[in-house]
Structures are given as C-alpha cells and as structure tokens.
Design a protein around this motif. Structure first.
Motif, PDB file in Angstrom:
ATOM      1  N   THR A 187       0.885  -0.958  -0.105  1.00 45.95           N
ATOM      2  CA  THR A 187       0.034   0.153   0.067  1.00 45.95           C
ATOM      3  C   THR A 187       0.892   1.266   0.056  1.00 45.95           C
ATOM      4  OG1 THR A 187      -1.816  -1.141   1.017  1.00 45.95           O
ATOM      5  CG2 THR A 187      -1.801   1.365   1.322  1.00 45.95           C
ATOM      6  N   MET A 188       1.926   1.108   0.756  1.00 40.36           N
ATOM      7  CA  MET A 188       2.982   2.433   0.741  1.00 40.36           C
ATOM      8  C   MET A 188       3.336   2.877  -0.630  1.00 40.36           C
ATOM      9  SD  MET A 188       3.924   4.402   2.996  1.00 40.36           S
ATOM     10  CE  MET A 188       4.977   5.841   3.164  1.00 40.36           C
ATOM     11  N   PHE A 189       3.265   1.996  -1.546  1.00 37.10           N
ATOM     12  CA  PHE A 189       3.874   2.209  -2.849  1.00 37.10           C
ATOM     13  C   PHE A 189       2.787   3.077  -3.680  1.00 37.10           C
ATOM     14  CE2 PHE A 189       6.488  -1.276  -2.217  1.00 37.10           C
ATOM     15  CZ  PHE A 189       7.806  -0.823  -2.607  1.00 37.10           C
ATOM     16  N   MET A 190       1.566   2.911  -3.252  1.00 35.69           N
ATOM     17  CA  MET A 190       0.430   3.700  -3.692  1.00 35.69           C
ATOM     18  C   MET A 190       0.235   5.260  -3.009  1.00 35.69           C
ATOM     19  SD  MET A 190      -1.778   3.414  -6.093  1.00 35.69           S
ATOM     20  CE  MET A 190      -2.322   1.743  -6.556  1.00 35.69           C
ATOM     21  N   ILE A 191       0.658   5.160  -1.689  1.00 34.94           N
ATOM     22  CA  ILE A 191       0.519   6.235  -0.888  1.00 34.94           C
ATOM     23  C   ILE A 191       1.431   7.264  -1.289  1.00 34.94           C
ATOM     24  CG2 ILE A 191       0.734   7.197   1.603  1.00 34.94           C
ATOM     25  CD1 ILE A 191      -0.405   4.485   2.600  1.00 34.94           C
ATOM     26  N   VAL A 192       2.780   6.787  -1.300  1.00 40.24           N
ATOM     27  CA  VAL A 192       3.722   7.947  -1.799  1.00 40.24           C
ATOM     28  C   VAL A 192       3.504   8.764  -2.797  1.00 40.24           C
ATOM     29  CG1 VAL A 192       6.323   8.220  -2.307  1.00 40.24           C
ATOM     30  CG2 VAL A 192       5.569   6.648  -0.325  1.00 40.24           C
ATOM     31  N   PRO A 193       3.168   8.387  -4.107  1.00 45.63           N
ATOM     32  CA  PRO A 193       3.019   9.065  -5.387  1.00 45.63           C
ATOM     33  C   PRO A 193       1.759   9.733  -5.359  1.00 45.63           C
ATOM     34  CG  PRO A 193       2.817   6.636  -5.889  1.00 45.63           C
ATOM     35  CD  PRO A 193       3.325   6.667  -4.605  1.00 45.63           C
ATOM     36  N   ILE A 194       0.641   9.255  -4.652  1.00 42.20           N
ATOM     37  CA  ILE A 194      -0.448  10.027  -4.697  1.00 42.20           C
ATOM     38  C   ILE A 194      -0.380  11.065  -3.820  1.00 42.20           C
ATOM     39  CG2 ILE A 194      -3.140   9.869  -4.031  1.00 42.20           C
ATOM     40  CD1 ILE A 194      -2.907   6.983  -4.788  1.00 42.20           C
ATOM     41  N   PHE A 195       0.198  10.905  -2.621  1.00 43.53           N
ATOM     42  CA  PHE A 195       0.533  12.148  -1.494  1.00 43.53           C
ATOM     43  C   PHE A 195       1.364  13.304  -2.175  1.00 43.53           C
ATOM     44  CE2 PHE A 195       3.255  13.904   1.668  1.00 43.53           C
ATOM     45  CZ  PHE A 195       2.268  14.645   2.527  1.00 43.53           C
ATOM     46  N   ASN A 196       2.433  12.879  -3.223  1.00 42.25           N
ATOM     47  CA  ASN A 196       3.274  13.712  -3.649  1.00 42.25           C
ATOM     48  C   ASN A 196       2.563  14.529  -4.825  1.00 42.25           C
ATOM     49  OD1 ASN A 196       5.876  14.861  -4.477  1.00 42.25           O
ATOM     50  ND2 ASN A 196       5.625  13.638  -6.395  1.00 42.25           N
ATOM     51  N   SER A 197       1.341  14.043  -5.391  1.00 40.40           N
ATOM     52  CA  SER A 197       0.561  14.634  -6.554  1.00 40.40           C
ATOM     53  C   SER A 197      -0.176  15.563  -5.536  1.00 40.40           C
ATOM     54  CB  SER A 197      -0.265  13.711  -7.273  1.00 40.40           C
ATOM     55  OG  SER A 197       0.744  12.929  -7.930  1.00 40.40           O
ATOM     56  N   MET A 198      -0.726  15.064  -4.510  1.00 34.44           N
ATOM     57  CA  MET A 198      -1.737  16.074  -3.785  1.00 34.44           C
ATOM     58  C   MET A 198      -1.162  17.201  -3.237  1.00 34.44           C
ATOM     59  SD  MET A 198      -4.252  13.137  -1.858  1.00 34.44           S
ATOM     60  CE  MET A 198      -5.501  12.323  -2.759  1.00 34.44           C
ATOM     61  N   MET A 199       0.051  17.239  -2.822  1.00 32.80           N
ATOM     62  CA  MET A 199       0.798  18.248  -2.158  1.00 32.80           C
ATOM     63  C   MET A 199       1.105  19.460  -3.318  1.00 32.80           C
ATOM     64  SD  MET A 199       0.841  17.792   1.168  1.00 32.80           S
ATOM     65  CE  MET A 199       2.018  19.176   1.533  1.00 32.80           C
ATOM     66  N   ARG A 200       0.945  18.975  -4.388  1.00 33.24           N
ATOM     67  CA  ARG A 200       1.086  20.119  -5.736  1.00 33.24           C
ATOM     68  C   ARG A 200       0.013  20.713  -6.202  1.00 33.24           C
ATOM     69  NH1 ARG A 200       5.323  16.689  -9.883  1.00 33.24           N
ATOM     70  NH2 ARG A 200       7.145  16.392  -8.284  1.00 33.24           N
ATOM     71  N   ILE A 201      -1.167  20.326  -5.411  1.00 31.92           N
ATOM     72  CA  ILE A 201      -2.406  20.980  -5.867  1.00 31.92           C
ATOM     73  C   ILE A 201      -2.520  22.244  -5.294  1.00 31.92           C
ATOM     74  CG2 ILE A 201      -4.860  20.675  -5.808  1.00 31.92           C
ATOM     75  CD1 ILE A 201      -4.720  17.787  -5.747  1.00 31.92           C
ATOM     76  N   ASP A 202      -2.687  23.158  -6.057  1.00 29.22           N
ATOM     77  CA  ASP A 202      -3.016  24.845  -5.499  1.00 29.22           C
ATOM     78  C   ASP A 202      -4.291  24.811  -4.754  1.00 29.22           C
ATOM     79  OD1 ASP A 202      -2.916  27.415  -5.245  1.00 29.22           O
ATOM     80  OD2 ASP A 202      -3.070  27.944  -7.207  1.00 29.22           O
ATOM     81  N   ARG A 203      -4.100  25.137  -3.516  1.00 24.76           N
ATOM     82  CA  ARG A 203      -4.987  25.091  -2.702  1.00 24.76           C
ATOM     83  C   ARG A 203      -6.240  26.301  -2.967  1.00 24.76           C
ATOM     84  NH1 ARG A 203      -2.314  21.218  -1.703  1.00 24.76           N
ATOM     85  NH2 ARG A 203      -2.283  20.046   0.233  1.00 24.76           N
ATOM     86  N   SER A 204      -5.938  27.174  -3.809  1.00 25.60           N
ATOM     87  CA  SER A 204      -6.987  28.067  -4.309  1.00 25.60           C
ATOM     88  C   SER A 204      -7.859  27.431  -5.138  1.00 25.60           C
ATOM     89  CB  SER A 204      -6.120  29.276  -5.069  1.00 25.60           C
ATOM     90  OG  SER A 204      -5.535  28.795  -6.003  1.00 25.60           O
ATOM     91  N   LEU A 205      -7.505  26.308  -5.792  1.00 23.13           N
ATOM     92  CA  LEU A 205      -8.558  25.686  -6.595  1.00 23.13           C
ATOM     93  C   LEU A 205      -9.707  24.942  -5.743  1.00 23.13           C
ATOM     94  CD1 LEU A 205      -6.193  23.829  -9.163  1.00 23.13           C
ATOM     95  CD2 LEU A 205      -7.378  26.027  -9.371  1.00 23.13           C
ATOM     96  N   LEU A 206      -9.113  24.693  -4.542  1.00 22.01           N
ATOM     97  CA  LEU A 206     -10.401  24.119  -3.689  1.00 22.01           C
ATOM     98  C   LEU A 206     -11.111  25.410  -3.157  1.00 22.01           C
ATOM     99  CD1 LEU A 206      -7.962  21.581  -1.735  1.00 22.01           C
ATOM    100  CD2 LEU A 206      -9.238  21.126  -3.847  1.00 22.01           C
TER     101      LEU A 206
END
Length: 305
Positions: A187-206
């Motif tokens: 599962t960790m192999f799935m957590i790391v890249p998804i977490f990395n992508s989410m941290m790049r999301i501009d919070r102003s979009l939310l």
C-alpha cells in the motif's frame, strides 16, 4: 573597442555546454547494462533448447509452444489449461490488490495532504507509514500467521465472543490471506506518489470550488482526483508490476497451494529449466507491459510530469 577589451569579452564568454547526448550517456549506459542486456539475454535463452543435462543454444519456439500446450480449448473437465488458469489467478490477485491499495492509499494520502495542517505532523505521520518497511517482507508476512491461524488470536477472539462456533479456516493459507498480505506490503507504494501529487495541488482551486457551491464530494471528484491522476498512475504501475511477478508472498501466505506465474518461474528455475522459465518471464513481461500501456492511455504521463 580596443584589443584589450575584446580579449576580456572573449575570456568572459561561458564555455560551450556539453551536448545533450553526453549528459545522457551515463544514464543510458546504466539502462543498457542493467536492463537491456539482461532482458536480451533472457529473450535469447527463452529460444534455446534444453534437456536434462544441458542447455542447447539452438533457436527454437519449443518452450513457448510447451507453455501453451493444450490451451486451444477447454480440458475434459471444462476448465482452462494450466497456463491460462495461472495467468487468470495472477491477474485476479493483481486487480484485487490494485483496487484495495488504491482506495486505502488515496484515503491516507488525502488525509495527510488536506486534513493534517502542520507540516511537522505530516512528516511524522508519513514516517510512521514507512515504519513497516524497516523490517523484511518475510517477517511482516509471517507475523500474520499467529494472528490468522486456526488457533490464532483472531479465531480465538471470534470463538470467545460467540460469533463463530469453530475456528474459521479461510483466514490463513487462502486467497484472503494472500490479498491481505499484498495490501499490507505494497500500500505504501500507492500512498507516496498520490500524496506527492496532492501536495502539488494549488489550494486556491479548492477554495474556488467551494465558493462556486461545490460540495466536498464534488470537489474531491472533479478537482482533487483529476489533479492526482499522475500519482495514481505511478502508484498503480508500482503495485501491478510488483504483484504480477511476486512469488514469495503467494507461496508463504497461500501455503504453497496457490499458483501464480512468478511461482511457476521460480519452480522452473529450481529444476534448472532455464529456457522454460525465460519464456514464461517474457510472456509475463508482455502481459505487464500491456497493462501499463493501457494505464498510460488514460493519462499522458510525460505531459503530466
């Protein structure tokens, strides 16, 4: 302009940058030595003949033909041939593990990225997720045996509270235990890249989605998921490639009773049937590449990165 000034300007001119292929040469050399050459050797050996005593370097398709022998139709019992059954079993585990790790990994990454505000707490929780990787995979697999066994803690608890009258047999050495171990290990192999992508999301979009009246689920589905697809794709590639070739987990958690392509290759190499094992490895590689190609059709990874 004087000659002295011209000389100074020439001296200050930056040196010509090396050509791009010189910069890529070390990486290309590593790729050649550790991937292309071994892969070419496996492909070559898969076309060799063999007997009980030696390998015969003569080109033949005998190994591929023997793998798919009897697969032109159903057996007398109405079942598929051994090869197709084994590949379907391996694909079943692959898809189950991929789906579960995707849901769990996305949920954990989402919690870390959007609900944990402190960077220090994010780092701490992320490190805690990696703690299981500090030990061997085999140790982590074996740790499930005293929990899921017939006389394990889970069965004792179920019998103790009266949920079952006798120990549950399918908790260990079954498809359930194999999938559980895979999810625990990868599962960790799935957590790391998804977490990395989410941290790049501009919070102003939310914030913009919230101001436009979008609900939490609408923001998740229409903003976060599309912007996290690069991490989802990378994590999916990791999980699929590892599970498809794994034979240790299936052997240990399946009680040596569940077949997989990786297990067949391991058995063939143990009996020194290297050409057969190489042929199976090439077929497995082709199947995995087709799965990865299908995923990359959904997301242009090069453009996203």
């Amino acid at each position: 302009m004087s000659a002295t000034t011209t000389t100074l300007l020439i001296d200050r001119t930056p040196a010509k940058a090396p050509k791009a292929w010189w910069q890529a040469a070390p990486f290309a050399l590593v790729f050649l030595l550790f991937f292309l050459i071994p892969l070419a050797l496996i492909a070559m050996v898969s076309l060799w003949n063999f007997n009980e005593y030696e390998l015969i370097p003569a080109l033949t398709l005998r190994n591929y033909a023997s793998i798919f022998e009897g697969c032109s139709g159903l057996t007398d019992n109405g079942d598929l041939c051994v090869t197709l059954s084994t590949y379907l079993s391996t694909l079943k585990f692959c898809l189950l593990v991929w789906a579960i790790t995707l849901v769990v990994g996305f949920a954990v990454a989402y919690f870390l990225a959007f609900h944990v505000r402190s960077p220090g707490m994010q780092t701490l929780l992320f490190v805690l997720c990696t703690v299981p990787f500090w030990t061997s995979n085999v140790i982590r697999m074996i740790s499930w045996v005293p929990l899921l066994g017939r006389n394990g803690l889970v069965n004792q608890g179920l019998v103790g509270v009266g949920l079952v009258e006798q120990p549950v047999e399918w908790l260990l050495f079954s498809d359930f235990s194999v999938v559980l171990a895979f999810v625990h290990l990868y599962t960790m192999f799935m957590i790391v890249p998804i977490f990395n992508s989410m941290m790049r999301i501009d919070r102003s979009l939310l914030e913009a989605a919230s101001d436009a009246g979008a609900s939490g689920w609408q923001t998740l589905w229409n903003v976060i998921v599309p912007l996290s697809r690069t991490g989802i794709l990378i994590g999916s590639i990791f999980v699929i490639t590892i599970v498809m070739g794994d034979f240790v987990t299936i052997g240990v958690m399946g009680g040596q009773q569940i077949a997989s392509v990786g297990k067949i290759i391991q058995v063939q190499t143990s009996y020194l049937q290297f050409p057969l094992a190489a042929a199976n490895a090439m077929i497995l590689l082709a199947v995995v590449l087709m799965l990865i190609w299908s995923l990359t059709r959904l997301v242009d990874l090069r453009k996203e990165l």
